[in-house]
Design an enzyme around this catalytic site. Sequence first.
Site, PDB file in Angstrom:
ATOM      1  N   HIS A 174       0.820  -1.226   0.000  1.00 44.85           N
ATOM      2  CA  HIS A 174       0.000   0.000   0.000  1.00 44.85           C
ATOM      3  C   HIS A 174       0.854   1.276   0.000  1.00 44.85           C
ATOM      4  O   HIS A 174       0.305   2.379  -0.084  1.00 44.85           O
ATOM      5  CB  HIS A 174      -0.945   0.020   1.204  1.00 44.85           C
ATOM      6  CG  HIS A 174      -1.999  -1.047   1.162  1.00 44.85           C
ATOM      7  ND1 HIS A 174      -2.875  -1.173   0.105  1.00 44.85           N
ATOM      8  CD2 HIS A 174      -2.291  -2.046   2.035  1.00 44.85           C
ATOM      9  CE1 HIS A 174      -3.690  -2.200   0.337  1.00 44.85           C
ATOM     10  NE2 HIS A 174      -3.345  -2.746   1.497  1.00 44.85           N
TER      11      HIS A 174
ATOM     12  N   ASP B 218      -3.050 -10.520  -2.687  1.00 46.81           N
ATOM     13  CA  ASP B 218      -3.612 -10.045  -1.428  1.00 46.81           C
ATOM     14  C   ASP B 218      -5.093  -9.724  -1.627  1.00 46.81           C
ATOM     15  O   ASP B 218      -5.501  -9.301  -2.707  1.00 46.81           O
ATOM     16  CB  ASP B 218      -2.852  -8.792  -0.982  1.00 46.81           C
ATOM     17  CG  ASP B 218      -3.104  -8.417   0.463  1.00 46.81           C
ATOM     18  OD1 ASP B 218      -4.205  -7.918   0.760  1.00 46.81           O
ATOM     19  OD2 ASP B 218      -2.196  -8.601   1.293  1.00 46.81           O
TER      20      ASP B 218
ATOM     21  N   HIS C 143      -6.635  -7.288  -0.411  1.00 41.79           N
ATOM     22  CA  HIS C 143      -6.754  -5.842  -0.568  1.00 41.79           C
ATOM     23  C   HIS C 143      -6.020  -5.415  -1.849  1.00 41.79           C
ATOM     24  O   HIS C 143      -4.915  -5.905  -2.117  1.00 41.79           O
ATOM     25  CB  HIS C 143      -6.156  -5.103   0.628  1.00 41.79           C
ATOM     26  CG  HIS C 143      -6.759  -5.516   1.937  1.00 41.79           C
ATOM     27  ND1 HIS C 143      -6.209  -6.512   2.722  1.00 41.79           N
ATOM     28  CD2 HIS C 143      -7.857  -5.067   2.594  1.00 41.79           C
ATOM     29  CE1 HIS C 143      -6.951  -6.661   3.811  1.00 41.79           C
ATOM     30  NE2 HIS C 143      -7.950  -5.804   3.759  1.00 41.79           N
TER      31      HIS C 143
ATOM     32  N   ASP D 125      -4.688 -13.004   2.796  1.00 40.44           N
ATOM     33  CA  ASP D 125      -5.937 -12.692   3.483  1.00 40.44           C
ATOM     34  C   ASP D 125      -7.176 -12.954   2.637  1.00 40.44           C
ATOM     35  O   ASP D 125      -8.281 -12.576   3.020  1.00 40.44           O
ATOM     36  CB  ASP D 125      -5.931 -11.253   4.011  1.00 40.44           C
ATOM     37  CG  ASP D 125      -5.128 -10.296   3.160  1.00 40.44           C
ATOM     38  OD1 ASP D 125      -4.802 -10.647   2.009  1.00 40.44           O
ATOM     39  OD2 ASP D 125      -4.807  -9.199   3.633  1.00 40.44           O
TER      40      ASP D 125
END
Length: 450
Positions: free
Chosen positions: A108, A147, A149, A236
């Site tokens: 990120h 991921d 996200h 995740d």
Amino acid sequence: MRRTGVIFFPAFDWAISPTHPEREERLLYTRDQIFEEGIMDLPQIKEYKPRLADQKDIARVHFCVPNIATQASEAHLVSAGSALVIADAVMNKEVDNGFSIARPPGHHAMTVAHGNRGFCNINNEAIMVEYLRKKYGIRKIAIVDTDVHHGDGTQEIFYNDPDVLFISFHQDGRTLYPGTGFVDEAGGPYALGSTINIPLRPDTTDEGILTILNHLIIPLLGMFKPELIVNSAGQDNHYSDPLANMRFTARGYAELNRKLSPDIAVLEGGYSVETALPYINMGILMAMAGIDYSNLREPDYDSRKFRESPANMDYIKNLITFQLHNFEQRAEKIAENRSRYGSEFREQRQVFYDTDYISENQSRRLKMCRDCQGWHSIDSAARHRNGEYYHVFCISIPIYACAKCQQEAQKAFQDMQKNGSSTYDYIYLQDKANDLYVSLNTANGREEVI
């Protein structure tokens, strides 16, 4: 028999808070499980020791405000350095592939770094990519972000780079942080089609994700023909993860890595500390080393809970068709953009650092060039939680910039040094072509060269 390199770095001295999901136990349970199962005793596995990344490694990617030491703790430098150790081992043919199981994560973190967002300060994969380019002359690299996200930081860093194919599958941004990663985010004017986002509906299972892999990701890699494949290995998507709503299993992750066959995997997210991560990491490591993982299964696994709905499979098939078409049309669209845009492309962007509660406003300018990908500048202003306010100006020259663009950008930096002191707190030059990085503190005129 394949040889797989591995690094463990739990970062005992770094945590956002003692009870935060991003904490050292994420790796400790994995390490215990892998050692107990005897995986580390197998001849296929070679363990490496981490090292610190250099400041220059960080400066090739980030404008750290006000400086690298503020944004990158020793733990961050070791996490990034672990990826570089694995990269060296793969490039020097000591191993066939490698997995950096290290934290803190990084996907990120964007080009400008004012603080921590999404648990990330600096971007480990991006730092490794620029390191590989500089040290080994690799040009075309694919990053597949698995991921849950969206890897918005990695996307932003390489958004205007046609030599990096960034593919991210993730839970739909309308339902999960960071709220980005939609199909229309496809790359900058000269790199259109080099960013492929695959937003998936909540509760997507192994079947759906592996369908995406088989019918979209692997064909895209075949067309792009990268010299190296990097897995930004977030975990995740697992059905037990507390921060998301997907239905992937440990065996699904192992199968994904067997088929994807990445040269390097770098750990990202994954917060089901006891019930998922030990099994997922072991599955990924076994798949990369060519070890049979058919008996890998979580204790609570029940196959009846992992059936993909027909409606979701229809959505996935339409998404595959759409993104394959976008990629196949990229050359034509880039040619259109070269005619459509003039000498520069401008955009405004707001960035929120959710961990540190920093709001940043950016004014970005891409200087267009017919001979290369151009160069760009970022005017960034942010107020930090402690009340500090920074207004900075950043100039970035890509590693493969043509001589004309290098000269233009260097002149722009010189002009800013003379005229920008009344407006900006810091002025930065990131010259990847010459591996030169300069930071000017306008308050005292002090210039730091890395």
